[in-house]
Design a protein around this motif. Structure first.
Motif, mmCIF file in Angstrom:
data_model
loop_
_atom_site.group_PDB
_atom_site.id
_atom_site.type_symbol
_atom_site.label_atom_id
_atom_site.label_comp_id
_atom_site.label_asym_id
_atom_site.label_seq_id
_atom_site.Cartn_x
_atom_site.Cartn_y
_atom_site.Cartn_z
ATOM 1 N N ALA A 107 -5.237 4.322 -2.705
ATOM 2 C CA ALA A 107 -5.054 2.814 -2.568
ATOM 3 C C ALA A 107 -4.696 2.616 -4.420
ATOM 4 N N ALA A 108 -4.448 3.568 -5.184
ATOM 5 C CA ALA A 108 -4.253 2.935 -6.698
ATOM 6 C C ALA A 108 -2.992 2.737 -6.832
ATOM 7 N N ASP A 109 -2.610 3.864 -6.055
ATOM 8 C CA ASP A 109 -0.847 4.002 -6.474
ATOM 9 C C ASP A 109 0.035 3.467 -5.404
ATOM 10 N N ALA A 110 -0.817 2.819 -4.518
ATOM 11 C CA ALA A 110 -0.535 1.833 -3.678
ATOM 12 C C ALA A 110 -0.167 0.088 -4.120
ATOM 13 N N LEU A 111 -1.406 -0.110 -5.725
ATOM 14 C CA LEU A 111 -1.192 -0.880 -6.139
ATOM 15 C C LEU A 111 0.378 -1.083 -6.524
ATOM 16 N N VAL A 112 0.504 0.180 -7.554
ATOM 17 C CA VAL A 112 1.809 0.197 -8.093
ATOM 18 C C VAL A 112 2.904 -0.508 -7.335
ATOM 19 N N GLU A 113 2.986 0.317 -6.483
ATOM 20 C CA GLU A 113 3.305 -0.298 -5.789
ATOM 21 C C GLU A 113 3.855 -1.574 -5.551
ATOM 22 N N ASP A 114 2.932 -1.765 -4.400
ATOM 23 C CA ASP A 114 2.781 -3.533 -3.811
ATOM 24 C C ASP A 114 2.668 -4.366 -5.422
ATOM 25 N N LEU A 115 3.021 -4.127 -6.420
ATOM 26 C CA LEU A 115 2.943 -5.114 -8.043
ATOM 27 C C LEU A 115 4.339 -4.449 -8.170
ATOM 28 N N GLU A 116 4.747 -4.056 -8.147
ATOM 29 C CA GLU A 116 6.692 -3.814 -8.144
ATOM 30 C C GLU A 116 6.086 -2.482 -10.055
ATOM 31 N N LEU A 117 5.371 -2.011 -9.764
ATOM 32 C CA LEU A 117 5.427 -1.159 -10.846
ATOM 33 C C LEU A 117 5.920 0.119 -11.262
ATOM 34 N N ASP A 118 6.220 0.263 -9.771
ATOM 35 C CA ASP A 118 6.929 2.025 -9.703
ATOM 36 C C ASP A 118 7.250 2.047 -10.466
ATOM 37 N N GLY A 119 7.586 3.281 -11.647
ATOM 38 C CA GLY A 119 8.401 3.277 -12.292
ATOM 39 C C GLY A 119 8.466 2.648 -13.271
ATOM 40 N N GLU A 120 8.011 1.804 -13.186
ATOM 41 C CA GLU A 120 7.430 1.314 -14.892
ATOM 42 C C GLU A 120 5.940 1.765 -15.620
ATOM 43 N N LEU A 121 4.970 1.933 -14.514
ATOM 44 C CA LEU A 121 3.646 2.311 -14.859
ATOM 45 C C LEU A 121 2.983 3.537 -13.976
ATOM 46 N N GLN A 122 2.355 4.418 -13.840
ATOM 47 C CA GLN A 122 1.554 5.002 -13.196
ATOM 48 C C GLN A 122 0.211 5.811 -13.437
#
Length: 190
Positions: free
Chosen positions: A101-116
């Motif tokens: 769910a935490a990793d999905a949240l990063v994607e939902d916030l469009e922060l994948d590629g920015e934060l992990q």
């Protein structure tokens, strides 16, 4: 350190932060488990957040706020954050399930590629290991903790290393040499 599942006990946020900082200084930096942690710590660019969340849903909301705050922050001020959550996900399997769910949240916030997000837990256990296997201690922290990292910081740090796999190998060698007794001698929770 109390790792009980009592969500109603008062939270001493200062003590939680101090114990986490001691772990960072003695284990992560002291044993050089992360060669990049020292400069962030010494230069005070690490933000500690002690969560009062008592449900996974509340923690997910707080995680969203912290991800957005880190993304907006000047990296020269805050390069990385530790979201420490002693009152929720104290069982490692629940914590491990939450990471999706935490990793999905990063994607939902469009922060994948920015934060992990990296994960640490008092009961951390890698797949295929025994609970008391010393290798698990590379990811054992006093409290359940989500480490929010900038991908640009990771890229910069890894550019300085010829072989990043060597970090893992060195960590395993260090922990094997140290052993459980050595870990306990650090005064850290085993």
């Amino acid at each position: 350190m109390n790792s009980s599942n009592d969500n109603t006990a008062p939270l001493d946020a200062e003590q939680v932060q101090q114990e986490t900082q001691l772990w960072l200084e003695k284990a992560v930096i002291g044993l050089n488990l992360c060669p990049f942690a020292k400069s962030v710590h010494v230069n005070k660019r690490l933000r500690y957040v002690v969560s009062t969340a008592s449900t996974p849903e509340d923690l997910l909301k707080e995680l969203a706020r912290e991800l957005l705050a880190l993304n907006r922050a000047d990296p020269d001020e805050i390069e990385t954050s530790l979201l420490i959550h002693p009152k929720v996900l104290t069982d490692f399997l629940d914590f491990n399930d939450f990471l999706g769910a935490a990793d999905a949240l990063v994607e939902d916030l469009e922060l994948d590629g920015e934060l992990q997000i990296a994960s640490f837990h008092p009961q951390y256990q890698f797949a295929g290991t025994e609970l008391d296997d010393i290798s698990n201690y590379s990811n054992r922290s006093p409290y359940p903790t989500l480490h929010l990292l900038r991908e640009s910081s990771i890229a910069r740090a890894t550019e300085t290393m010829a072989d990043t796999d060597a970090i893992y190998e060195a960590n395993m060698a260090t922990l094997e040499k140290l052993g459980l007794e050595g870990w306990k001698a650090l005064g850290l929770k085993a």
